[in-house]
Design a protein around this motif. Structure first.
Motif: not given
Length: 279
Positions: A198-212
């Motif tokens: 879950a942390k890895a998914y979150e890190k990738s999302a933040l790197e792609h500009g996700s606000p969530f």
């Protein structure tokens, strides 16, 4: 015309209780039980489904999405699913169901889908059918069965509840964004590998500009710090004791179900649940 009867299982208690109930009350119906597997379910879900199959005396069909969680994550720009954009429910739960029943409807069959919305859930609505021959029925609402009734059905049948209810209030999806913060803490302890994923998914999302992030306003890298975990656990216990002290004791049901209080906490944290996933 031929008529098909189907009942979707989420891996949770309500839909399991409905399967038991229909097996007991309507043994004349040849119901097809199905489970839509996102590939991101807790291991406790599969154990529970096996237990339920033993009671029902027939296999539960697994519907697998043609495209998995990782595919849809890329399609949505690596933005994590959220309460505002529940693409996981749509793409990994509802779409596979629709693809499964479509050939039945094309052949002229009528499909009756049984959904586990209880009588004490007046605010909930079932799956909204877009086809005249796809009929949705709510036996619990029709027969006046509430949450306590669901627990009675599961306990009397010997099926019980999924083991994840020992530490989580609802939903068998590993990364459910409706989890409380205390449940993310518990996920880290119960399934550390899943927490790291879950942390890895979150890190990738933040790197792609996700606000969530998975939990509103707090990335898991902050939530997992020892001091923060201690604070989350302390806050949870304070709330639990506060709410428990406010509740009148029912002599007919002296033992409260853990989830009863956790329902309130979910609402406090801006939570809820996807109907398809947690029922």
């Amino acid at each position: 015309m031929a008529e098909k009867h189907v009942l979707g299982l989420s891996g949770g208690k309500d839909s399991a209780a409905l399967a038991v109930y229909m097996r007991q009350q309507r043994p004349d119906l040849d119901i097809e039980y199905f489970f839509t597997d996102t590939g991101k379910e807790l291991p406790e879900v599969y154990e529970f489904l096996g237990r339920l199959e033993g009671f029902l005396g027939k296999p539960i069909l697994r519907l697998n999405p043609r495209r998995d969680f990782d595919f849809w994550l890329k399609e949505y720009g690596h933005f994590l699913p959220s309460a505002q954009t529940r693409w996981c429910t749509r793409q990994l739960k509802l779409l596979p169901f629709e693809q499964w029943v479509r050939p039945m409807l094309v052949q002229g069959e009528t499909v009756v889908s049984y959904v586990a919305i209880r009588s004490d859930e007046e605010y909930r609505e079932g799956y909204s059918s877009k086809h005249a021959r796809l009929l949705v029925k709510l036996p619990f609402r029709e027969d006046g069965i509430d949450k306590a009734g669901v627990m009675d059905i599961l306990q009397a049948s010997g099926v019980g509840v999924p083991k994840y209810y020992d530490w989580r209030s609802r939903s068998g999806c590993t990364f459910c964004f409706f989890q409380q913060k205390i449940e993310w803490v518990r996920l880290k302890r119960e399934h550390p590998d899943a927490f790291e994923e879950a942390k890895a998914y979150e890190k990738s999302a933040l790197e792609h500009g996700s606000p969530f992030t998975w939990t509103k306003g707090e990335p898991l890298t902050e939530l997992e710090k020892p001091g923060r975990i201690a604070q989350i656990e302390s806050d949870y216990e304070i709330r639990r004791h506060r709410e428990a002290s406010r509740r009148p004791v029912n002599p007919l049901r002296p033992v409260a179900v853990n989830e009863d209080l956790d329902d309130l906490f979910l609402e406090e944290e801006g939570g809820g649940a996807c109907l398809v996933c947690h029922k």
